[in-house]
Write an enzyme that holds these catalytic residues in place. Structure first.
Site, PDB file in Angstrom:
ATOM      1  N   LYS A  89      -0.437  20.618 -26.595  1.00 48.89           N
ATOM      2  CA  LYS A  89      -1.071  19.589 -27.252  1.00 48.89           C
ATOM      3  C   LYS A  89      -0.868  18.090 -26.611  1.00 48.89           C
ATOM      4  CE  LYS A  89      -0.678  17.323 -31.916  1.00 48.89           C
ATOM      5  NZ  LYS A  89       0.033  17.373 -33.248  1.00 48.89           N
ATOM      6  N   CYS A 147       4.109  20.610 -39.535  1.00 50.20           N
ATOM      7  CA  CYS A 147       4.645  19.560 -38.839  1.00 50.20           C
ATOM      8  C   CYS A 147       4.963  18.600 -40.060  1.00 50.20           C
ATOM      9  CB  CYS A 147       3.451  18.675 -38.069  1.00 50.20           C
ATOM     10  SG  CYS A 147       3.955  17.268 -37.053  1.00 50.20           S
ATOM     11  N   CYS A 166       6.775  12.936 -36.093  1.00 50.87           N
ATOM     12  CA  CYS A 166       6.683  14.537 -36.403  1.00 50.87           C
ATOM     13  C   CYS A 166       7.991  14.971 -36.519  1.00 50.87           C
ATOM     14  CB  CYS A 166       6.037  15.040 -35.284  1.00 50.87           C
ATOM     15  SG  CYS A 166       4.129  14.528 -35.075  1.00 50.87           S
ATOM     16  N   LYS A 210      -4.902  21.470 -27.368  1.00 52.04           N
ATOM     17  CA  LYS A 210      -5.633  20.569 -28.248  1.00 52.04           C
ATOM     18  C   LYS A 210      -5.365  19.205 -27.428  1.00 52.04           C
ATOM     19  CE  LYS A 210      -4.758  18.292 -32.679  1.00 52.04           C
ATOM     20  NZ  LYS A 210      -3.914  18.059 -33.696  1.00 52.04           N
ATOM     21  N   TYR A 219     -13.927  21.103 -37.201  1.00 52.41           N
ATOM     22  CA  TYR A 219     -14.639  20.669 -38.750  1.00 52.41           C
ATOM     23  C   TYR A 219     -15.969  20.828 -38.678  1.00 52.41           C
ATOM     24  CZ  TYR A 219      -9.945  17.952 -38.379  1.00 52.41           C
ATOM     25  OH  TYR A 219      -8.756  17.739 -38.160  1.00 52.41           O
TER      26      TYR A 219
END
Length: 330
Positions: free
Chosen positions: A200, A121, A131, A253, A318
């Site tokens: 997304k 990106c 982006c 996402k 994460y």
């Protein structure tokens, strides 16, 4: 005939519960995400305030951190870069000696079997935080689609030339999978897979990430290229288009608020599905855990199992590193 169903027979003890467990979670299912910074300070390691336990890292600190994670069982990771210099055309994104390109070379030299995936990106590298390339004279954040494709393809190619095992375009420009596939194939990288951020959403759950990657748009928003959270069927159209263009894996996402979409994509397409447990999801769990409001291990595992159960084979989270180091997942 039995008088009624006795489901408790198969819940009597941990052994039998594990024997009949329908959904499994392993180290191979988890991908960790790292933020690498172009800095002359080799010992740079800065905690991200909105993401406790996550850091911006120098190359040296990235090597140390990844080494510990690999020792704990990490098999794959994704890189995000934070450059020294940003400009309107994101030139550091595709620079041969850019920060991500150097990080790839370091990681692959150290751990050849580690799967190194790169986010493709431009938002971390543009001076305006969007982006792609902005329309000339634009003051509202209108990204022009087709001229952006060339820069995305150049970025992907530079990552693969540096040694990346897979590229993951996250920009949501129309046609970017085809542009990247054709560029990679022409350069001889026909065996390099593409994991597309196919579905997304323009989500409020990305807030902490934009602190971490220093990528918040300076004006406007990303609603003209990321999806409306109210739409599900649109996600099937996006996934179908990316698969037709050459995507090998398609991603949804965020993950948690879109489990229904993950299931729809899984049921409609015969390619592996990935899901990204994004920064806001991580930060909410972590904040509640720090305050002692929840059992962190159980909540993390339940959330990850839920994503797997919905149909995702691969989870970007994460929590990957912590889950492996603490033995929550093996």
């Amino acid at each position: 005939m039995n008088e009624f169903y006795r489901g408790r027979r198969l819940r009597r003890n941990p052994v039998i519960r594990e024997m009949v467990r329908e959904t499994q979670l392993s180290a191979a299912d988890l991908m960790m995400l790292y933020f690498v910074v172009d800095t002359t300070d080799e010992d740079f390691k800065k905690e991200i305030p909105s993401m406790p336990g996550q850091y911006q890292l120098s190359l040296k600190q990235l090597e140390k951190t990844v080494g510990e994670a690999v020792d704990a069982g990490l098999r794959s990771l994704m890189l995000f870069g934070i450059p020294k210099h940003k400009d309107a055309i994101a030139s550091e994104a595709y620079a041969p000696n850019g920060i991500v390109q150097r990080a790839i070379r370091m990681l692959k030299a150290k751990w050849p079997d580690l799967q190194v995936v790169t986010d493709v990106c431009l938002c971390e590298y543009t001076s305006h935080g969007h982006c792609g390339i902005l329309k000339e004279g634009d003051t509202c954040g209108e990204v022009v689609n087709d001229p952006t494709l060339e820069l995305l393809a150049k970025t992907a190619l530079s990552h693969v030339e540096a040694g990346a095992d897979m590229v993951a375009p996250s920009d949501m420009m129309d046609g970017r999978i085809l542009a990247i596939r054709e560029t990679l194939d022409k350069a001889g990288y026909v065996n390099t897979p593409i994991m597309s951020y196919a579905v997304k959403y323009a989500s409020a759950f990305y807030g902490p990430f934009r602190d971490a990657a220093e990528s918040a748009p300076h004006h406007g928003d990303r609603k003209t290229y990321q999806m409306d959270p109210a739409n599900a069927m649109e996600g099937l159209r996006e996934a179908a288009a990316d698969i037709d263009e050459g995507a090998d894996i398609v991603m949804v996402k965020p993950a948690g608020p879109y489990l229904d979409v993950i299931r729809m994509v899984r049921d409609n397409f015969d390619v592996p599905v990935a899901a990204y447990q994004v920064s806001g999801e991580y930060s909410m769990i972590k904040a509640a855990a720090i305050n002692g409001w929840i059992d962190e291990e159980r909540i993390v595992l339940e959330s990850l199992i839920g994503i797997r159960r919905a149909g995702a084979k691969l989870i970007l989270t994460y929590y990957a590193e912590e889950a492996l180091k603490k033995g929550w997942v093996r």
